[in-house]
Write an enzyme that holds these catalytic residues in place. Structure first.
Site, PDB file in Angstrom:
ATOM      1  N   TYR A   1      -4.913  12.492 -11.405  1.00 53.24           N
ATOM      2  CA  TYR A   1      -4.292  13.618 -10.021  1.00 53.24           C
ATOM      3  C   TYR A   1      -5.618  12.936  -8.736  1.00 53.24           C
ATOM      4  O   TYR A   1      -6.607  12.437  -9.126  1.00 53.24           O
ATOM      5  CB  TYR A   1      -5.674  14.869 -10.879  1.00 53.24           C
ATOM      6  CG  TYR A   1      -4.804  16.500 -11.496  1.00 53.24           C
ATOM      7  CD1 TYR A   1      -4.917  16.544 -10.217  1.00 53.24           C
ATOM      8  CD2 TYR A   1      -5.011  16.790 -12.200  1.00 53.24           C
ATOM      9  CE1 TYR A   1      -3.214  17.657 -10.560  1.00 53.24           C
ATOM     10  CE2 TYR A   1      -4.050  17.419 -12.506  1.00 53.24           C
ATOM     11  CZ  TYR A   1      -3.267  18.561 -11.236  1.00 53.24           C
ATOM     12  OH  TYR A   1      -2.692  19.501 -11.252  1.00 53.24           O
TER      13      TYR A   1
ATOM     14  N   GLU B   1      -6.214  14.846  -6.110  1.00 48.79           N
ATOM     15  CA  GLU B   1      -6.836  16.290  -4.862  1.00 48.79           C
ATOM     16  C   GLU B   1      -7.323  15.169  -4.046  1.00 48.79           C
ATOM     17  O   GLU B   1      -9.011  14.244  -4.576  1.00 48.79           O
ATOM     18  CB  GLU B   1      -7.103  17.230  -5.258  1.00 48.79           C
ATOM     19  CG  GLU B   1      -5.963  17.894  -6.423  1.00 48.79           C
ATOM     20  CD  GLU B   1      -6.644  19.363  -6.960  1.00 48.79           C
ATOM     21  OE1 GLU B   1      -7.520  19.330  -6.870  1.00 48.79           O
ATOM     22  OE2 GLU B   1      -5.748  20.321  -6.813  1.00 48.79           O
TER      23      GLU B   1
ATOM     24  N   ASP C   1      11.807  18.642  14.140  1.00 43.55           N
ATOM     25  CA  ASP C   1      11.902  18.404  12.048  1.00 43.55           C
ATOM     26  C   ASP C   1      13.061  17.132  12.147  1.00 43.55           C
ATOM     27  O   ASP C   1      13.937  17.258  12.736  1.00 43.55           O
ATOM     28  CB  ASP C   1      12.133  19.799  11.647  1.00 43.55           C
ATOM     29  CG  ASP C   1      12.935  19.599  10.867  1.00 43.55           C
ATOM     30  OD1 ASP C   1      12.538  18.567   9.938  1.00 43.55           O
ATOM     31  OD2 ASP C   1      13.255  20.630   9.806  1.00 43.55           O
TER      32      ASP C   1
ATOM     33  N   THR D   1      11.945  13.992   6.134  1.00 41.24           N
ATOM     34  CA  THR D   1      11.343  14.383   4.313  1.00 41.24           C
ATOM     35  C   THR D   1      12.365  12.253   4.130  1.00 41.24           C
ATOM     36  O   THR D   1      12.592  11.773   5.414  1.00 41.24           O
ATOM     37  CB  THR D   1      12.608  14.538   3.662  1.00 41.24           C
ATOM     38  OG1 THR D   1      14.444  13.992   4.777  1.00 41.24           O
ATOM     39  CG2 THR D   1      13.055  16.282   3.664  1.00 41.24           C
TER      40      THR D   1
ATOM     41  N   LYS E   1      16.576  10.811   2.946  1.00 40.39           N
ATOM     42  CA  LYS E   1      18.158  11.230   3.454  1.00 40.39           C
ATOM     43  C   LYS E   1      18.119   9.314   3.630  1.00 40.39           C
ATOM     44  O   LYS E   1      18.151   8.589   3.283  1.00 40.39           O
ATOM     45  CB  LYS E   1      18.238  11.785   4.510  1.00 40.39           C
ATOM     46  CG  LYS E   1      17.889  13.331   3.557  1.00 40.39           C
ATOM     47  CD  LYS E   1      18.253  14.633   4.870  1.00 40.39           C
ATOM     48  CE  LYS E   1      17.636  15.965   3.741  1.00 40.39           C
ATOM     49  NZ  LYS E   1      16.268  16.980   4.063  1.00 40.39           N
TER      50      LYS E   1
ATOM     51  N   ARG F   1      12.332  11.668  -3.328  1.00 47.04           N
ATOM     52  CA  ARG F   1      12.355  12.746  -2.388  1.00 47.04           C
ATOM     53  C   ARG F   1      11.339  13.045  -1.910  1.00 47.04           C
ATOM     54  O   ARG F   1      10.092  13.058  -3.182  1.00 47.04           O
ATOM     55  CB  ARG F   1      13.383  13.550  -3.339  1.00 47.04           C
ATOM     56  CG  ARG F   1      13.074  15.276  -3.278  1.00 47.04           C
ATOM     57  CD  ARG F   1      14.248  15.321  -4.060  1.00 47.04           C
ATOM     58  NE  ARG F   1      15.406  15.304  -4.261  1.00 47.04           N
ATOM     59  CZ  ARG F   1      16.289  15.044  -3.177  1.00 47.04           C
ATOM     60  NH1 ARG F   1      16.360  16.675  -2.709  1.00 47.04           N
ATOM     61  NH2 ARG F   1      17.414  14.853  -3.395  1.00 47.04           N
TER      62      ARG F   1
HETATM   63  N1  DSN Z   1      18.447  20.843   2.080  1.00 41.20           N
HETATM   64  C1  DSN Z   1      19.078  20.200   3.469  1.00 41.20           C
HETATM   65  C2  DSN Z   1      20.568  19.487   3.722  1.00 41.20           C
HETATM   66  O1  DSN Z   1      21.022  18.884   3.033  1.00 41.20           O
HETATM   67  O2  DSN Z   1      20.437  19.633   5.401  1.00 41.20           O
HETATM   68  C3  DSN Z   1      18.167  19.829   4.434  1.00 41.20           C
HETATM   69  O3  DSN Z   1      16.913  21.005   3.587  1.00 41.20           O
END
Ligand code: DSN
Length: 421
Positions: A61, A63, A207, A233, A236, A242
């Site tokens: 933990y 925080e 974003d 994110t 990707k 993730r």
């Molecule tokens: N779920 C993602 C996508 O496939 O683009 C976006 O959050």
């Protein structure tokens, strides 16, 4: 346990102790090894990232932030978070980084919490035109809590209409303008968005969940010099664990940090934070630049091969890692194409195209992306073949056995998780 200390993932141990769950892991590996993975938002993270994820850091933990936690014993995990922050800042040339968001949606929630009050006006891309749920969809907190004005793409060019964005901004005076998308194959003109935001005194949030990896590798221009806040994110095209992250100006650093913790999250996932540090380190290497450029070249090869087969690329092509395909010329829906491809061993997702006459569960399009197949070592030649196979699966479902064989042959040479790339 033998003489060696136990540091991390031991699959044999899991198999002995919980064969049912171990079998799920094996079956998932078999699934990805047995088919082509063309989901634009997925990737195969490196074994080093997996090792950090499967570590004892999950127990801690922490925080708060490095050096100012609300729990004792954080001096070790502090080092992981400092590494992640420093590497992210260096990699993207950002003044500040917050590496704690659990996901992209969470990163957006934190960014909105830092910049807006409920009821404030924000201007963002409509989901049916390629935006994201968190960009103001009525079924998401963003559409419920804010006064959302949406922009889209032009019907004729299928490109963002910057004149429309400016007109909407002038008319509605949003406090925040959001750019970035999940199904937009073209480059976004961040300088144009900056100009519009400045004209109306709005914050600019980019974003770039989908494209942050391409920016890290220098394959497309970065949003960081233009946006006040950049959300992303890590799983990707960036090929990390993730999770999510936020970059911002020094001016907004304290607001963003307070919005992530304590406003929307509790304890950070320190194993994921360590894995993010690994991923930022990997993305800083020259090999990753090469990878990011190949992802785009592969997407272009795939897109061209699909177009030849009568699968119309929305906007006429791609400059990123993904293509959005209009299936109406073939009189097949997105849902049906997704199913036919799955039968043939090709995983992709149905996706709304701009001005789609079909409902979101059916759609007239599919989205394809190249982060996974590029990680597997495929190049433009293979992607041409992949395009032919996708088209054949959609157009001639009766030939599924033959397609499966050709998919297998491709995968026999390009398997994920056979080396430590
Ligand atoms: N779920 C993602 C996508 O496939 O683009 C976006 O959050």
């Amino acid at each position: 346990m033998g003489e060696q200390p136990y540091y991390g993932p031991d699959f044999n141990l899991l198999q002995r102790q919980d064969p049912e769950v171990a079998q799920v892991l094996l079956d998932e590996l078999d699934r990805v090894r047995g088919g082509l993975q063309l989901i634009a938002s997925e990737n195969f993270t490196s074994p080093a990232v997996l090792a950090a994820l499967g570590s004892t850091l999950t127990n801690k933990y922490a925080e708060g932030y490095p050096g100012r936690r609300y729990y004792g014993g954080c001096e070790v995990v502090d080092r992981a978070e400092r590494l992640a922050i420093d590497r992210a800042r260096r990699l993207f040339g950002a003044e500040h980084a917050n590496v704690q968001p659990h996901a992209g949606a969470t990163a957006n929630l934190a960014a909105y919490a830092a910049l807006l009050q409920p009821g404030d006006t924000m201007l963002a891309m409509a989901l049916p035109h390629g935006g994201h749920l968190t960009h103001g969809s009525k079924v998401n907190f963003s559409g419920r809590w804010f006064d959302v004005v949406s922009y889209g793409v032009r019907r004729d060019t299928e490109l963002i209409d910057y004149d429309e964005v400016r007109e909407l901004a002038l008319r509605h005076q949003p406090k925040l303008i959001v750019c970035g998308a999940t199904a937009y194959p073209r480059l976004i003109d961040f300088a144009a968005f900056r100009g519009i935001a400045d004209e109306v005194g709005a914050w600019l949030l980019a974003d770039v969940a989908h494209t942050i990896g391409l920016m890290a590798g220098g394959a497309i221009p970065s949003a960081v010099p233009y946006a006040d806040v950049v959300t992303f994110t890590t799983h990707k095209a960036l090929r990390g664990p993730r999770g999510g992250g936020i970059l911002c100006t020094a001016e907004l650093a304290a607001k963003i940090d307070r919005a992530v913790f304590p406003f929307i999250q509790g304890g950070p996932l320190m194993h994921a934070v360590a894995a993010k540090a690994v991923a930022f380190g990997e993305a800083s290497r020259p090999e990753f630049r090469d990878y990011a450029h190949k992802v785009v070249a592969n997407a272009q090869a795939l897109c061209e091969a699909l177009a030849v087969e009568g699968m119309r690329p929305v906007s006429g092509g791609t400059e990123t890692h993904l293509a959005l395909i209009d299936l109406r010329p073939l009189e097949v829906t997105g849902a049906e194409a997704e199913r036919r491809c799955a039968d043939a061993g090709i995983t992709l997702n149905r996706n709304a195209i701009p001005y789609d006459p079909e409902p979101p569960a059916i759609t007239s399009g599919v989205r394809v992306g190249t982060p996974c197949v590029t990680t597997q070592g495929m190049g433009p030649q293979e992607l041409k073949e992949v395009g032919t196979l996708v088209a054949q699966a959609v157009r001639y479902p009766d030939t599924v056995v033959e397609i499966r064989e050709r998919v297998k042959a491709l995968l026999a040479i390009h398997q994920p998780y056979l080396s430590e790339y």
